[in-house]
Motif scaffolding. Structure first.
Motif, PDB file in Angstrom:
ATOM      1  N   GLN A   1     -10.150  12.919  -3.517  1.00 32.84           N
ATOM      2  CA  GLN A   1      -8.962  13.115  -2.673  1.00 32.84           C
ATOM      3  C   GLN A   1      -7.652  12.934  -3.443  1.00 32.84           C
ATOM      4  OE1 GLN A   1      -9.725  14.239   0.227  1.00 32.84           O
ATOM      5  NE2 GLN A   1     -11.877  13.900  -0.244  1.00 32.84           N
ATOM      6  N   TYR A   2      -7.724  12.370  -4.630  1.00 37.51           N
ATOM      7  CA  TYR A   2      -6.506  12.182  -5.427  1.00 37.51           C
ATOM      8  C   TYR A   2      -5.890  13.520  -5.832  1.00 37.51           C
ATOM      9  CZ  TYR A   2      -7.115   7.145  -6.311  1.00 37.51           C
ATOM     10  OH  TYR A   2      -7.221   5.785  -6.187  1.00 37.51           O
TER      11      TYR A   2
ATOM     12  N   TYR B   1      -5.481  16.112  -3.871  1.00 35.79           N
ATOM     13  CA  TYR B   1      -4.735  16.749  -2.781  1.00 35.79           C
ATOM     14  C   TYR B   1      -3.451  15.945  -2.599  1.00 35.79           C
ATOM     15  CZ  TYR B   1      -9.280  18.794  -1.661  1.00 35.79           C
ATOM     16  OH  TYR B   1     -10.488  19.452  -1.718  1.00 35.79           O
TER      17      TYR B   1
ATOM     18  N   LYS C   1      -1.195  -1.207  -4.346  1.00 35.16           N
ATOM     19  CA  LYS C   1      -2.490  -0.552  -4.215  1.00 35.16           C
ATOM     20  C   LYS C   1      -2.238   0.867  -3.720  1.00 35.16           C
ATOM     21  CE  LYS C   1      -5.305  -4.665  -3.450  1.00 35.16           C
ATOM     22  NZ  LYS C   1      -5.758  -4.785  -4.813  1.00 35.16           N
ATOM     23  N   ALA C   2      -2.665   1.824  -4.524  1.00 39.26           N
ATOM     24  CA  ALA C   2      -2.384   3.235  -4.192  1.00 39.26           C
ATOM     25  C   ALA C   2      -3.616   3.905  -3.618  1.00 39.26           C
ATOM     26  CB  ALA C   2      -1.931   3.965  -5.448  1.00 39.26           C
ATOM     27  N   PHE C   3      -3.389   4.715  -2.575  1.00 32.57           N
ATOM     28  CA  PHE C   3      -4.470   5.451  -1.914  1.00 32.57           C
ATOM     29  C   PHE C   3      -4.198   6.948  -2.031  1.00 32.57           C
ATOM     30  CE2 PHE C   3      -6.466   2.098   0.683  1.00 32.57           C
ATOM     31  CZ  PHE C   3      -5.581   1.077   0.440  1.00 32.57           C
ATOM     32  N   PRO C   4      -5.238   7.755  -2.061  1.00 37.05           N
ATOM     33  CA  PRO C   4      -5.009   9.197  -1.957  1.00 37.05           C
ATOM     34  C   PRO C   4      -4.395   9.512  -0.595  1.00 37.05           C
ATOM     35  CG  PRO C   4      -7.287   8.718  -2.562  1.00 37.05           C
ATOM     36  CD  PRO C   4      -6.654   7.422  -2.186  1.00 37.05           C
ATOM     37  N   GLN C   5      -3.393  10.372  -0.593  1.00 34.30           N
ATOM     38  CA  GLN C   5      -2.650  10.650   0.643  1.00 34.30           C
ATOM     39  C   GLN C   5      -3.543  11.146   1.781  1.00 34.30           C
ATOM     40  OE1 GLN C   5       0.825  13.106   0.157  1.00 34.30           O
ATOM     41  NE2 GLN C   5       0.738  13.833   2.260  1.00 34.30           N
TER      42      GLN C   5
ATOM     43  N   ALA D   1      -7.865  -0.783   8.313  1.00 36.72           N
ATOM     44  CA  ALA D   1      -7.399  -2.113   7.921  1.00 36.72           C
ATOM     45  C   ALA D   1      -6.791  -2.842   9.123  1.00 36.72           C
ATOM     46  CB  ALA D   1      -6.372  -1.995   6.801  1.00 36.72           C
TER      47      ALA D   1
ATOM     48  N   TRP E   1       0.845  -1.195   0.000  1.00 32.99           N
ATOM     49  CA  TRP E   1       0.000   0.000   0.000  1.00 32.99           C
ATOM     50  C   TRP E   1       0.881   1.246   0.000  1.00 32.99           C
ATOM     51  CZ3 TRP E   1      -4.612  -0.590   3.953  1.00 32.99           C
ATOM     52  CH2 TRP E   1      -5.412  -1.670   3.540  1.00 32.99           C
TER      53      TRP E   1
ATOM     54  N   GLY F   1      -1.725   7.667  -4.450  1.00 32.54           N
ATOM     55  CA  GLY F   1      -2.843   7.776  -5.384  1.00 32.54           C
ATOM     56  C   GLY F   1      -2.965   9.223  -5.857  1.00 32.54           C
TER      57      GLY F   1
ATOM     58  N   ARG G   1     -13.401   1.934  -6.187  1.00 30.44           N
ATOM     59  CA  ARG G   1     -13.532   3.197  -5.456  1.00 30.44           C
ATOM     60  C   ARG G   1     -14.634   4.089  -6.038  1.00 30.44           C
ATOM     61  NH1 ARG G   1      -7.354   4.081  -4.514  1.00 30.44           N
ATOM     62  NH2 ARG G   1      -7.208   2.763  -2.692  1.00 30.44           N
TER      63      ARG G   1
ATOM     64  N   GLN H   1      -9.727  -1.002  -0.845  1.00 27.73           N
ATOM     65  CA  GLN H   1      -8.312  -0.703  -1.096  1.00 27.73           C
ATOM     66  C   GLN H   1      -7.983  -0.787  -2.585  1.00 27.73           C
ATOM     67  OE1 GLN H   1      -8.538  -3.647   1.412  1.00 27.73           O
ATOM     68  NE2 GLN H   1      -9.117  -2.055   2.854  1.00 27.73           N
TER      69      GLN H   1
ATOM     70  N   GLN I   1      -6.694  -6.461   8.302  1.00 29.30           N
ATOM     71  CA  GLN I   1      -6.594  -6.564   6.844  1.00 29.30           C
ATOM     72  C   GLN I   1      -5.373  -5.801   6.321  1.00 29.30           C
ATOM     73  OE1 GLN I   1      -9.069  -8.084   4.778  1.00 29.30           O
ATOM     74  NE2 GLN I   1      -9.963  -8.865   6.654  1.00 29.30           N
TER      75      GLN I   1
END
Lengths: 425, 289
Positions: free
Chosen positions: B243-244, B246, A70-74, A84, A38, A42, B236, B231, A89
């Motif tokens: 939010q991507y 920011y 898997k990328a998430f928005p910061q 998680a 992770w 994102g 999504r 995730q 998870q």
């Protein structure tokens, strides 16, 4: 069959259908060598490309493991990780902002890393996430802020150019700000990046506090903030900091235009901020990054950026650790630094970096970090400390009583420490 | 006098229109400007005008940065499915509570209503545990049971199908239907399900409209729950996608405005076409949005 039963039967059938699978057993994951990774990138195209490049190379070099990104928005990354962790998870590999590492290690989310001691030694202290003497994370890059201005500004205001050997004193810094304001050439004497919220406050401003001789917590014991965050030196910092706004030297809330372009477009004389090659290029040899002023005890800048870690629940720790070992190569340290304009974290990477190498404009960033960087307190209490400090400082900026605000902050931090049995300290 | 009153009425209407439309105009105009100009224009009338270096670059940036259409599809699919299933489930329970006579009805109703006291944040963590443990039938190379529903559509849909407000609104509406309809149907031998499906539901248009809106909009705006359970980028929804923009210490304001414009315009067009139905249904059930 009466009418009630006729209505109830379909409902009962649906209920049964939904309930029966509860007896199911978990799917077997044994044999799978897929390792989830992770990242907070994102929406951050370049950094995500860097991560993907390392993953691709690693996957190509091993048949045993396959790392999947898997990328998430910061902005909501930490919430996703905590959720998680709560539901067990967590992925095997994850990145984290440096000051959060002790909290996640203490909470049992993370496992210590097993890297080559030589590699560990080569990484700058500010890019290592330590907890209870063990390494839990390391960064592929670091970040540093500087007191940035123009050479022509220093000359026009008749100011001494501070050196690493002799940075400005508090009096000299105050004098520079007063002269910049009095010149009438600038909208504000200095931009302190107050348009940012959250982590910027402890990252950007606690170095001033530390330079005065205060701190966010007592680093000898990590069991109290009393007398450290609200002692005489901290109050002196708060009073001085409040004065920057009360005297009109700095805007209480910087707009994004001033923050990002203020130095280049001439609306501010000084900037306490991150800096980059684009600014150097725009100012054509006139830009200069000064050492942080010595406000009493020593000059300080913040250290520590995003770092890589391994979860304690990882069922493929050997593979995850192998990936981190693979990642910790000079060519990747260099790649992250050069593509992102973020500071290299090893001397070897700095030496070969196109952006930060010896003789480059940006090399000063490496020098400042090596000489002055102080990491945010490595304690699980840090997330609380950061929030409390931000709130107190915002009130101080807006004219609240400095001593009361700092006392209040100390009460909250010390209460949290007590409630959590001092986090094992 | 009548003319003056009419003019005042129109003036007030125009004023209110301006108040409500200006943010949308600002959003659309800002979506066409580079960040620097956008921020420079804030605070002046220029922010509501297509002036300066206008381009569609921010829209290009949106599609470059995020899989917008995927996010939009996910949100629409989740919101629509939840709404349709919610209408079915909530109307059935509303019918049972309003029309049928059974032991424990009041207790069940009280329990349902009591769930309104709890904000979602209170049940989020227990729900998270539950969804991590619940089984699901998966079709990956054959039929088998897997544990946990994270990274799926169902994790975004199932917890929100049953809805106390929906049940309450349907129940209230069914109570207003004439008793004679139900009694004559029963005399004719109709089952409860037939009465529900053939008599009550066809007459429940306003309640269906209101419950649809009250379910669909929050689901489109869903944020906290997807952050906790999704995730995988391919599941999504749009609000997490926002939010991507920011990133680190910078915010792509122009792209945010373009993203929001892309999201808002279809909804506004849909509303303009269906406003009579929306307003009518809300007025009939007596609920203010």
């Amino acid at each position: 069959m009466n009418r009630t039963w006729r209505f109830s039967l379909p409902v009962a059938a649906v209920t049964l259908g939904l309930t029966l699978p509860l007896l199911a057993t978990p799917a077997q994951a044994a044999g799978s060598q897929t390792i989830q990774l992770w990242t907070h990138n994102g929406g951050n195209k370049q950094e995500l490309a860097d991560v993907n490049a390392v993953v691709k190379a690693f996957n190509a070099s091993h048949k045993q493991y396959k790392v999947v990104v898997k990328a998430f928005p910061q902005i909501n990354y930490n919430d996703a990780v905590v959720a998680a962790a709560a539901s067990k998870q967590l992925p095997c590999l994850l990145d984290s902002d440096a000051p959060v590492i002790p909290a996640w290690a203490y909470a049992g989310y993370l496992a210590p890393l097993n890297l080559d001691p030589k590699v560990v030694k080569s990484i700058n202290a500010s890019a290592k996430g330590m907890w209870k003497g063990k390494l839990y994370s390391f960064g592929m890059y670091d970040a540093v802020v500087g007191l940035v201005t123009r050479k022509s500004t220093l000359a026009a205001l008749g100011l001494r150019t501070p050196s690493l050997a002799k940075p400005w004193t508090l009096a000299e810094f105050n004098n520079a700000l007063a002269k910049a304001k009095a010149s009438g050439k600038y909208q504000y004497a200095i931009d302190l990046g107050t348009g940012w919220d959250g982590e910027w406050y402890p990252y950007g401003f606690s170095p001033f506090l530390q330079s005065f001789g205060g701190d966010l917590i007592n680093r000898k014991t990590y069991r109290n903030a009393d007398n450290v965050l609200n002692g005489g030196k901290a109050v002196a910092f708060g009073t001085w900091f409040q004065g920057l706004f009360a005297n009109g030297y700095a805007p209480k809330r910087t707009d994004a235009t001033m923050r990002d372009n203020g130095l280049v477009n001439g609306s501010v004389a000084f900037s306490w901020n991150f800096f980059n090659q684009t600014q150097f290029d725009a100012l054509k040899g006139d830009m200069i990054v000064l050492p942080p002023p010595n406000l009493g005890v020593k000059p300080v800048v913040g250290g520590g950026s995003w770092q890589w870690a391994m979860s304690s629940s990882c069922n493929a720790k050997t593979g995850a650790n192998a990936f981190l070992k693979f990642m910790a190569q000079t060519k990747y340290f260099k790649m992250f630094s050069d593509t992102l304009s973020n500071l290299p974290v090893t001397a070897a990477a700095t030496k070969v970096s196109k952006v930060f190498g010896p003789g480059t404009d940006m090399n000063i960033a490496a020098v400042l970090s090596a000489k002055y960087a102080v990491i945010r307190p490595p304690t699980p209490a840090y997330p609380v400390i950061a929030k409390v400090f931000e709130a107190a400082l915002k009130n101080i900026i807006n004219g609240a009583d400095v001593q009361s605000e700092l006392d209040n902050a100390v009460n909250q931090i010390d209460q949290n420490l007590q409630d959590n049995h001092y986090y094992g300290f | 006098m009548k003319l003056l009153f009419g003019l005042l009425k129109y003036a007030a209407a125009i004023l209110l229109t301006i108040v409500f439309v200006f943010p949308l105009v600002f959003m659309v105009m800002a979506s066409l400007k580079p960040d620097y100009n956008l921020l420079q224009d804030v605070g002046s009338i220029r922010s509501f005008l297509p002036v300066g270096p206008i381009s569609l670059q921010n829209y290009q940036g949106v599609f470059d940065r995020v899989p917008f259409l995927r996010f939009l599809f996910n949100s629409l699919f989740v919101a629509t499915t939840t709404t349709v299933l919610g209408l079915l489930v909530n109307s059935m329970l509303g019918f049972a509570l309003a029309v049928m006579k059974w032991r424990g009805k009041n207790v069940v109703f009280a329990m349902i209503i009591s769930t309104l006291i709890l904000p979602f944040e209170v049940i989020a963590i227990p729900l998270l545990y539950l969804m991590a443990k619940l089984p699901w039938i998966s079709f990956d190379g054959g039929l088998h049971l897997t544990q946990g529903m994270f990274n799926s559509y169902q994790v975004q849909i199932l917890p929100f199908i049953a809805n106390a407000i929906g049940i309450f609104l349907f129940m209230q509406y069914f109570k207003t239907l004439p008793k004679e309809l139900e009694e004559s149907a029963r005399i004719d031998g109709a089952s409860w399900f037939r009465i529900y499906a053939r008599i009550a539901m066809p007459l429940a248009g306003p309640a269906i409209g209101t419950v649809s809106i009250l379910t669909f909009l929050p689901m489109m705006n869903s944020y906290l729950w997807p952050i906790m359970t999704i995730q995988d980028e391919s599941y999504r929804p749009v609000m997490v996608g926002l939010q991507y923009f920011y990133v680190n210490w910078g915010t792509a304001w122009g792209q945010i405005m373009a993203y929001l414009t892309l999201l808002t315009v279809p909804v506004v067009i849909l509303f303009l076409f269906m406003q009579r139905f929306f307003v009518g249904s809300i007025a009939a059930v007596g609920v203010k949005g």
